[in-house]
Write an enzyme that holds these catalytic residues in place. Structure first.
Site, PDB file in Angstrom:
ATOM      1  N   ASP A   1       3.446   3.933  -1.423  1.00 29.26           N
ATOM      2  CA  ASP A   1       3.710   5.368  -1.394  1.00 29.26           C
ATOM      3  C   ASP A   1       2.376   6.093  -1.347  1.00 29.26           C
ATOM      4  O   ASP A   1       1.318   5.484  -1.525  1.00 29.26           O
ATOM      5  CB  ASP A   1       4.583   5.821  -2.576  1.00 29.26           C
ATOM      6  CG  ASP A   1       3.934   5.625  -3.937  1.00 29.26           C
ATOM      7  OD1 ASP A   1       2.960   4.845  -4.033  1.00 29.26           O
ATOM      8  OD2 ASP A   1       4.392   6.234  -4.903  1.00 29.26           O
TER       9      ASP A   1
ATOM     10  N   TYR B   1      -1.045   8.355  -1.975  1.00 29.73           N
ATOM     11  CA  TYR B   1      -1.922   8.566  -3.127  1.00 29.73           C
ATOM     12  C   TYR B   1      -1.424   9.776  -3.910  1.00 29.73           C
ATOM     13  O   TYR B   1      -0.994  10.778  -3.332  1.00 29.73           O
ATOM     14  CB  TYR B   1      -3.354   8.822  -2.663  1.00 29.73           C
ATOM     15  CG  TYR B   1      -4.006   7.656  -1.948  1.00 29.73           C
ATOM     16  CD1 TYR B   1      -4.207   6.436  -2.580  1.00 29.73           C
ATOM     17  CD2 TYR B   1      -4.448   7.789  -0.630  1.00 29.73           C
ATOM     18  CE1 TYR B   1      -4.829   5.374  -1.926  1.00 29.73           C
ATOM     19  CE2 TYR B   1      -5.069   6.733   0.027  1.00 29.73           C
ATOM     20  CZ  TYR B   1      -5.256   5.537  -0.628  1.00 29.73           C
ATOM     21  OH  TYR B   1      -5.862   4.486   0.023  1.00 29.73           O
TER      22      TYR B   1
ATOM     23  N   PHE C   1      -2.781   4.378   3.196  1.00 28.37           N
ATOM     24  CA  PHE C   1      -4.136   3.962   2.808  1.00 28.37           C
ATOM     25  C   PHE C   1      -5.223   4.956   3.202  1.00 28.37           C
ATOM     26  O   PHE C   1      -6.350   4.871   2.723  1.00 28.37           O
ATOM     27  CB  PHE C   1      -4.481   2.566   3.359  1.00 28.37           C
ATOM     28  CG  PHE C   1      -3.603   1.479   2.828  1.00 28.37           C
ATOM     29  CD1 PHE C   1      -3.720   1.054   1.513  1.00 28.37           C
ATOM     30  CD2 PHE C   1      -2.628   0.892   3.622  1.00 28.37           C
ATOM     31  CE1 PHE C   1      -2.893   0.059   1.006  1.00 28.37           C
ATOM     32  CE2 PHE C   1      -1.793  -0.106   3.135  1.00 28.37           C
ATOM     33  CZ  PHE C   1      -1.930  -0.524   1.819  1.00 28.37           C
TER      34      PHE C   1
ATOM     35  N   HIS D   1      -1.324  -7.117  -1.961  1.00 27.29           N
ATOM     36  CA  HIS D   1      -1.773  -5.742  -1.724  1.00 27.29           C
ATOM     37  C   HIS D   1      -3.301  -5.678  -1.901  1.00 27.29           C
ATOM     38  O   HIS D   1      -3.875  -6.447  -2.681  1.00 27.29           O
ATOM     39  CB  HIS D   1      -1.080  -4.820  -2.727  1.00 27.29           C
ATOM     40  CG  HIS D   1      -1.214  -3.371  -2.441  1.00 27.29           C
ATOM     41  ND1 HIS D   1      -2.306  -2.630  -2.843  1.00 27.29           N
ATOM     42  CD2 HIS D   1      -0.392  -2.514  -1.785  1.00 27.29           C
ATOM     43  CE1 HIS D   1      -2.133  -1.372  -2.463  1.00 27.29           C
ATOM     44  NE2 HIS D   1      -0.985  -1.280  -1.801  1.00 27.29           N
TER      45      HIS D   1
END
Length: 238
Positions: free
Chosen positions: A80, A82, A93, A207
């Protein structure tokens, strides 16, 4: 103007008409918001905005605006957005220009440097905005597309996942082989929508966050995904 004090860094409207997407995505997006889950999601967003919640990013569908379906060559899935003010810019990202790079993005650049031998950080330099990637066929998609300030995963399970499922399914059913980079359990949950007989390259690992980037079973650092994607794309004439 200081980006962290600028109201334009957060969601201003819960009307999808204010969230532009590329024409190729329009029918899929319209179908989603016309359905029960899409309507429930919009009601939730309206309620949270009316309650004064700060919701990020300002354009939840920006990934679908910058990367039309017919141009997708690589899909990078995140979790999801930031949840820090001024960070999220609607691409997984990626952070807005001038914002300090978060640890996950730093690890992505570090793995690119290790795997491809590119300077650190690679384009865009300086900064961590990945808009250039998005405009060059890399769909930077989170599984959930909004979040509230300081509350990670606060909009998880509210309906966005149905839309992002449909996006992945649409790409995976296409004729063109695509690279799917699935980093972490949330991204890997989409693997069920990628047929094994379409010639896609599916790459999965932990991740890139510092909590998991170096841990087994498949550490992010050292996964070699970028060179595999480069070689795959070269074989298919991209």
């Amino acid at each position: 103007m200081n980006a962290f004090a600028d109201a334009s860094t957060q969601l201003q409207s819960a009307d999808p008409a204010d969230w532009p997407v590329a024409p190729g995505w329009q029918p899929l997006v319209e179908d989603f918001f016309a359905g029960a889950t899409g309507q429930q999601l919009l009601t939730f967003l309206h309620q949270r905005l009316d309650a004064g919640a700060a919701i990020f990013p300002p354009q939840p569908l920006r990934a679908l605006e910058l990367t039309p379906p017919e141009e997708v060559r690589v899909v990078i899935l995140g979790q999801d957005p930031y949840h820090g003010r001024g960070q999220a810019e609607g691409l997984a990202f990626s952070v807005a220009p001038g914002v300090r790079m978060p640890p996950s993005l730093l690890n992505i650049f570090k793995e690119m440097q290790r795997d491809l031998g590119v300077p650190f950080p690679p384009f865009p330099s300086p900064g961590g905005s990945l808009v250039k990637w998005a405009r060059n066929g890399v769909l930077l998609l989170n599984t959930c597309l909004t979040v509230e300030e300081g509350q990670a995963a606060s909009h998880s399970g509210k309906g966005w996942e149905l839309l992002t499922d449909a996006v992945i399914r649409h790409i995976a059913q296409g004729e063109r082989p695509v690279v799917f980079m699935l980093w972490g359990s949330h991204a890997q949950s989409k693997r069920a929508f990628i047929p094994a007989d379409r010639g896609h390259l599916v790459l999965a690992s932990n991740h890139p966050s510092p909590l998991s980037a170096l841990r087994p079973p498949v550490p992010f650092i050292g996964n070699g995904h970028f060179s595999q994607a480069r070689d795959f794309r070269a074989r298919h004439g991209y």
